[in-house]
Scaffold this motif. Structure first.
Motif, mmCIF file in Angstrom:
data_model
loop_
_atom_site.group_PDB
_atom_site.id
_atom_site.type_symbol
_atom_site.label_atom_id
_atom_site.label_comp_id
_atom_site.label_asym_id
_atom_site.label_seq_id
_atom_site.Cartn_x
_atom_site.Cartn_y
_atom_site.Cartn_z
ATOM 1 N N UNK A 115 0.823 -1.340 0.010
ATOM 2 C CA UNK A 115 0.120 -0.080 -0.203
ATOM 3 C C UNK A 115 0.749 1.306 0.030
ATOM 4 N N UNK A 116 1.755 1.256 0.843
ATOM 5 C CA UNK A 116 2.768 2.399 0.803
ATOM 6 C C UNK A 116 3.562 2.684 -0.346
ATOM 7 N N UNK A 117 4.124 1.574 -1.306
ATOM 8 C CA UNK A 117 4.809 1.736 -2.222
ATOM 9 C C UNK A 117 3.885 2.443 -3.423
ATOM 10 N N UNK A 118 2.704 1.605 -3.566
ATOM 11 C CA UNK A 118 1.905 2.166 -4.734
ATOM 12 C C UNK A 118 1.292 3.430 -4.205
ATOM 13 N N UNK A 119 1.364 4.054 -3.097
ATOM 14 C CA UNK A 119 0.904 5.301 -2.682
ATOM 15 C C UNK A 119 2.148 6.316 -3.037
ATOM 16 N N UNK A 120 3.312 5.799 -2.836
ATOM 17 C CA UNK A 120 4.595 6.698 -2.841
ATOM 18 C C UNK A 120 4.929 6.982 -4.620
ATOM 19 N N UNK A 121 4.600 6.040 -5.538
ATOM 20 C CA UNK A 121 4.719 6.336 -6.800
ATOM 21 C C UNK A 121 4.443 7.599 -7.444
ATOM 22 N N UNK A 122 3.097 8.027 -6.956
ATOM 23 C CA UNK A 122 2.319 9.195 -7.675
ATOM 24 C C UNK A 122 3.266 10.486 -7.235
ATOM 25 N N UNK A 123 3.900 10.411 -6.126
ATOM 26 C CA UNK A 123 4.768 11.523 -5.722
ATOM 27 C C UNK A 123 6.250 11.223 -6.350
ATOM 28 N N UNK A 124 6.831 10.243 -5.754
ATOM 29 C CA UNK A 124 8.215 10.069 -6.360
ATOM 30 C C UNK A 124 8.365 10.186 -7.560
ATOM 31 N N UNK A 125 7.741 9.597 -8.428
ATOM 32 C CA UNK A 125 7.816 9.643 -9.959
ATOM 33 C C UNK A 125 7.250 11.000 -10.428
ATOM 34 N N UNK A 126 6.439 11.652 -9.735
ATOM 35 C CA UNK A 126 5.677 12.795 -10.273
ATOM 36 C C UNK A 126 6.422 14.256 -10.134
ATOM 37 N N UNK A 127 7.411 14.406 -8.790
ATOM 38 C CA UNK A 127 7.770 15.503 -8.650
ATOM 39 C C UNK A 127 8.831 15.915 -9.686
ATOM 40 N N UNK A 128 9.358 15.247 -10.356
ATOM 41 C CA UNK A 128 10.389 15.742 -11.177
ATOM 42 C C UNK A 128 9.623 16.395 -12.558
ATOM 43 N N UNK A 129 8.557 15.960 -12.583
ATOM 44 C CA UNK A 129 7.792 16.568 -13.794
ATOM 45 C C UNK A 129 7.356 17.817 -13.253
ATOM 46 N N UNK A 130 6.761 18.142 -12.103
ATOM 47 C CA UNK A 130 6.297 19.190 -11.361
ATOM 48 C C UNK A 130 7.416 20.267 -11.758
ATOM 49 N N UNK A 131 8.373 19.692 -11.339
ATOM 50 C CA UNK A 131 9.496 20.887 -11.556
ATOM 51 C C UNK A 131 9.744 21.469 -12.630
ATOM 52 N N UNK A 132 9.955 20.435 -13.679
ATOM 53 C CA UNK A 132 10.074 20.877 -15.068
ATOM 54 C C UNK A 132 8.861 21.810 -15.507
ATOM 55 N N UNK A 133 7.487 21.437 -15.093
ATOM 56 C CA UNK A 133 6.508 22.347 -15.425
ATOM 57 C C UNK A 133 6.724 23.755 -14.934
ATOM 58 N N UNK A 134 7.142 23.929 -13.677
ATOM 59 C CA UNK A 134 7.483 25.035 -13.161
ATOM 60 C C UNK A 134 8.507 25.845 -14.210
#
Length: 301
Positions: free
Chosen positions: A31-50
Motif C-alpha cells: 500500500x505504501x509503495x503504490x501510494x508513493x509512486x504518484x509523488x516520487x515519480x511525479x515531482x520531477x515533472x512538476x519541477x519541469x512544469x514550473x
C-alpha cells in the motif's frame, strides 16, 4: 464554458487513470509503495512544469512565505494519508465502489472551506452537492437489499468509514492547497498552482522516502524495479494534480470537488472495460444521480 470547468474535467480523468494504474500496482507493491509512486515519480515533472512556465511563458517565480509553507505541509501530509487509505480501500471492494465512498469529499470540502476560508455556497449549489452524495449512498448499498437498516450498515461499516475518512482528508488537503496557492503573490493562478504543486510533491517524496526507510526499506527496491508502471502513475498523478491545483486557484474548493465527481463516469468505464467487474443497476442509478448533481451544480452555482 468557464476555464475551471474544463480544467476540472481533465483533472478528474487523469485522477481516474492514476487510480486505475495504482490498483494494478497493488499486485506488485504494498500500500505504501503504490501510494508513493504518484509523488516520487511525479515531482520531477512538476519541477519541469514550473521551469517551462518561467522560461517559455515568461511567468515570474512567486515569493514563498511562511503561510504558504504551513498550508503546503498540511495539504501534503493530508494527501499522503488520504491516498494510502484509498489504495487500501481498493483491496476491500471493487474499483468503482471503493472510489465512490471517497466521493463524499465535496460535502466535507464545503464544510472545511467554510471553516478555514469562510467560503459560502448558494442554496442551489448545496442542493446539487446533496443530490450527488445521495448517488454515492445508492452505490454503497447496491450489492444488498435496499432498506434503512442496510443503508445504515453500509454507511457505518468498515469499508464505508475508511472511504469517508479518505474523502474527509482529501477535503482538508484540497482546502489547504487552495490556501497555499492563494497565499502566493504570483503572476497568475497557473504559476501559483504550479509552484504549489512542485513544492508539495517534492516535500511528499522526501517525507515518504524517509517513512519507507524506517518502516520497510525493501519497498523502495520494489518501487525502483516497477519503474515502467510507476512512472506512468507519477505522470498521470502530477498531470491531474496540476489541473486540480489550477482549478482550485480559480474557483472555490467545494465547486471544483463537486464537479470532480464526474470521475465516477470514468471510474465505472474502467471498472467494466479494464478490470471486467460487474456493475449493478443500482450502481448505474447512483452514477446517474451523481451526474445530475453535477449538472445542477453548473446551472445553480
Amino acid at each position: 464554458m468557464e476555464a475551471w470547468v474544463i480544467i476540472t474535467i481533465c483533472a478528474a480523468f487523469m485522477q481516474n487513470l492514476r487510480s486505475a494504474l495504482q490498483k494494478h500496482l497493488r499486485s506488485s507493491l504494498g500500500t505504501t509503495g503504490a501510494s508513493f509512486v504518484r509523488f516520487g515519480y511525479g515531482f520531477p515533472v512538476a519541477i519541469v512544469y514550473v521551469a517551462a512556465l518561467h522560461h517559455f511563458a515568461g511567468y515570474s517565480f512567486p515569493a514563498l512565505n511562511a503561510t504558504f509553507a504551513f498550508w503546503a505541509v498540511v495539504g501534503g501530509l493530508a494527501q499522503i494519508y488520504a491516498t494510502i487509505l484509498l489504495v487500501y480501500l481498493f483491496s476491500l471492494r471493487n474499483f468503482a465502489v471503493g472510489t465512490a465512498y471517497s466521493k463524499t469529499e465535496p460535502v466535507q470540502a464545503a464544510i472545511f472551506g467554510l471553516i478555514l476560508l469562510g467560503e459560502r455556497l448558494t442554496p442551489g449549489a448545496v442542493g446539487a452537492i446533496v443530490v450527488g452524495v445521495v448517488g454515492v449512498m445508492m452505490i454503497s448499498v447496491a450489492r444488498m437489499p435496499l432498506s434503512w437498516r442496510n443503508l445504515l450498515a453500509a454507511m457505518t461499516g468498515r469499508t464505508a468509514l475508511i472511504g469517508i475518512a479518505s474523502g474527509a482528508i482529501f477535503g482538508i488537503s484540497a482546502v489547504a492547497y487552495r490556501s497555499a496557492a492563494l497565499s502566493l503573490e504570483g503572476p497568475n493562478a497557473i504559476m501559483q498552482a504550479a509552484v504549489t504543486l512542485a513544492c508539495v510533491t517534492t516535500f511528499q517524496t522526501v517525507f515518504m522516502l524517509g517513512w519507507m526507510l524506517l518502516r520497510d526499506a525493501s519497498e523502495i527496491g520494489k518501487v525502483v524495479r516497477s519503474w515502467r508502471s510507476s512512472a506512468l502513475v507519477g505522470l498521470a498523478g502530477v498531470t491531474g494534480s496540476a489541473c486540480w491545483f489550477t482549478a482550485m486557484a480559480l474557483q472555490q474548493v467545494a465547486y471544483v470537488r463537486a464537479l470532480g465527481q464526474i470521475e465516477l463516469l470514468f471510474t465505472f468505464a474502467a471498472s467494466v472495460f479494464v478490470f471486467r467487474e460487474r456493475i449493478t443497476r443500482m450502481e448505474v442509478a447512483g452514477c446517474l444521480l451523481i451526474v445530475t448533481g453535477i449538472l445542477l451544480l453548473l446551472m445553480w452555482k
